[in-house]
Design an enzyme around this catalytic site. Structure first.
Site, PDB file in Angstrom:
ATOM      1  CE1 TYR A  33       1.031  -0.142   4.442  1.00  0.00           C
ATOM      2  CE2 TYR A  33      -0.033   1.997   4.314  1.00  0.00           C
ATOM      3  CZ  TYR A  33       0.777   1.101   4.986  1.00  0.00           C
ATOM      4  OH  TYR A  33       1.338   1.471   6.181  1.00  0.00           O
ATOM      5  CE  LYS A 147       3.017   3.466   3.310  1.00  0.00           C
ATOM      6  NZ  LYS A 147       3.191   3.604   4.744  1.00  0.00           N
ATOM      7  CD  GLU A 179       9.706   1.975  10.565  1.00  0.00           C
ATOM      8  OE1 GLU A 179       9.582   3.015   9.910  1.00  0.00           O
ATOM      9  OE2 GLU A 179       9.593   0.826  10.093  1.00  0.00           O
ATOM     10  CG  LEU A 203       8.070   2.582   4.933  1.00  0.00           C
ATOM     11  CD1 LEU A 203       7.666   1.350   4.131  1.00  0.00           C
ATOM     12  CD2 LEU A 203       6.853   3.432   5.238  1.00  0.00           C
TER      13      LEU A 203
HETATM   14  N1  PDD Z   1       2.625   5.402   7.531  1.00  0.00           N
HETATM   15  N2  PDD Z   1       7.229   3.972   9.157  1.00  0.00           N
HETATM   16  C1  PDD Z   1       6.078   3.276   9.094  1.00  0.00           C
HETATM   17  C2  PDD Z   1       6.033   1.913   9.715  1.00  0.00           C
HETATM   18  C3  PDD Z   1       4.955   3.836   8.460  1.00  0.00           C
HETATM   19  O1  PDD Z   1       3.809   3.136   8.381  1.00  0.00           O
HETATM   20  C4  PDD Z   1       5.041   5.144   7.913  1.00  0.00           C
HETATM   21  C5  PDD Z   1       3.890   5.800   7.206  1.00  0.00           C
HETATM   22  C6  PDD Z   1       6.270   5.821   8.010  1.00  0.00           C
HETATM   23  C7  PDD Z   1       6.470   7.201   7.426  1.00  0.00           C
HETATM   24  O2  PDD Z   1       6.512   7.144   6.025  1.00  0.00           O
HETATM   25  P1  PDD Z   1       6.132   8.413   5.135  1.00  0.00           P
HETATM   26  O3  PDD Z   1       7.012   9.517   5.577  1.00  0.00           O
HETATM   27  O4  PDD Z   1       6.417   7.971   3.755  1.00  0.00           O
HETATM   28  O5  PDD Z   1       4.671   8.707   5.376  1.00  0.00           O
HETATM   29  C8  PDD Z   1       7.338   5.213   8.635  1.00  0.00           C
HETATM   30  C9  PDD Z   1       1.497   5.817   6.744  1.00  0.00           C
HETATM   31  C10 PDD Z   1       1.250   7.298   6.766  1.00  0.00           C
HETATM   32  C11 PDD Z   1       0.283   4.997   7.120  1.00  0.00           C
HETATM   33  O6  PDD Z   1       0.456   3.820   7.367  1.00  0.00           O
HETATM   34  O7  PDD Z   1      -0.825   5.517   7.120  1.00  0.00           O
END
Ligand code: PDD
Length: 280
Positions: A33, A147, A179, A203
């Site tokens: 996703y 992801k 993280e 991620l």
């Molecule tokens: N989540 N780490 C994890 C485990 C995440 O699920 C996310 C983002 C991030 C940050 O990634 P980015 O900067 O690309 O949004 C780091 C999204 C927003 C979600 O699951 O809704």
């Protein structure tokens, strides 16, 4: 309320039940996703989100349903049909639908959905207040750079955080800070930032990458190294980053107050400006 939904080349709404029971996304979590933000109907950091999705799909050998141009066109069409100006777009690509067997056919047609949704982005008060974290064991699989929709460990950790009156969980893996459950983590020490290196344990956050670039461009040192849990309370500041939260200060970890400082607010402002620049 239903939202505009794209599925496999046509538009409908999320009110329509579109996924088959034997879709592998449903049966096996066999899917990738992506989430990006849009402001004034303009996507933010779209090429970066596309690239990460493409990398994830290739890594688990799901056919990529669009090239970058086709994807941008789907997004343009979706946002043109969307009733509101600001929000998020959720994308999911599953391996496709076939009789439930662990062995999957090589030639499956992926299921691709894209929909937009209104989102309450943090206001100035929330951005100043920051968030509370609780630590949680990192029980995820070993390809966190993909992801994948397998978010059970993340969802359970976040529920634990919520029950403790906190906002987000911070994954600790054998004494190492990886993280957060849905965001990247940064520490600040002696005027520089520290964040986990890009590898299979985290991620590759799109905002993480922007913040690293912004820091370097503004002469803020960046140390990409695993932080140990025992270092957490020696930090001068801590913050998380994500598409929906931007740069968000960490106010407490496991109920203990974190020190606050100017590097977080500086990077917060730089990212906000960077997003606005992306709209121009
Ligand atoms: N989540 N780490 C994890 C485990 C995440 O699920 C996310 C983002 C991030 C940050 O990634 P980015 O900067 O690309 O949004 C780091 C999204 C927003 C979600 O699951 O809704």
């Amino acid at each position: 309320m239903s939202d505009v939904l794209y599925i496999n080349g046509r538009f409908t709404t999320t009110a329509e039940r579109v996924i088959g029971v034997e879709d592998r996304g449903f049966q096996f979590g066999d899917a990738v996703y992506e989430v990006f933000k849009f402001l004034r109907k303009r996507p933010i950091f779209l090429p970066e989100h596309y690239r990460r999705m493409e990398n994830g799909l290739r890594e688990i050998e799901i056919r990529v349903p669009w090239d970058e141009g086709q994807f941008a066109e789907v997004v343009r069409d979706l946002l043109a049909r969307t009733a509101f100006d600001d929000g998020i777009v959720y994308i999911q690509v599953t391996r496709g639908e076939s009789e439930r067997k662990h062995f999957y056919p090589d030639d499956l047609m992926p299921t691709a959905i894209v929909y937009s949704r209104a989102f309450d982005f943090p206001d100035a008060a929330k951005k100043a207040r920051g968030i509370a974290l609780v630590t949680a064991d990192d029980l995820r699989w070993r390809h966190c750079n993909v992801k994948s929709v397998n978010l059970l460990a993340n969802a359970i950790a976040k529920k634990k955080a919520q029950r403790a009156g906190a906002d987000e969980a911070l994954f600790i893996d054998d004494g190492i800070v990886r993280e957060a459950a849905s965001s990247s983590f940064f520490g600040v020490r002696d005027g520089g930032v520290i964040t986990h290196p890009l590898d299979e344990h985290i991620l590759p956050g799109v905002v993480r990458d922007r913040v690293v670039s912004l820091a370097l461009a503004n002469h803020i040192r960046v140390d990409e190294r695993p932080l140990r849990e025992v270092e957490l309370f020696d930090l001068d500041e801590a913050f998380i980053t994500s598409t929906t939260q931007g740069v968000m200060p960490v106010a407490t970890i496991d109920g203990r107050a974190m020190r606050r400082g100017s590097i977080t607010t500086k990077l917060q402002r730089m990212l906000d400006d960077d997003e606005v620049r992306a709209l121009l």
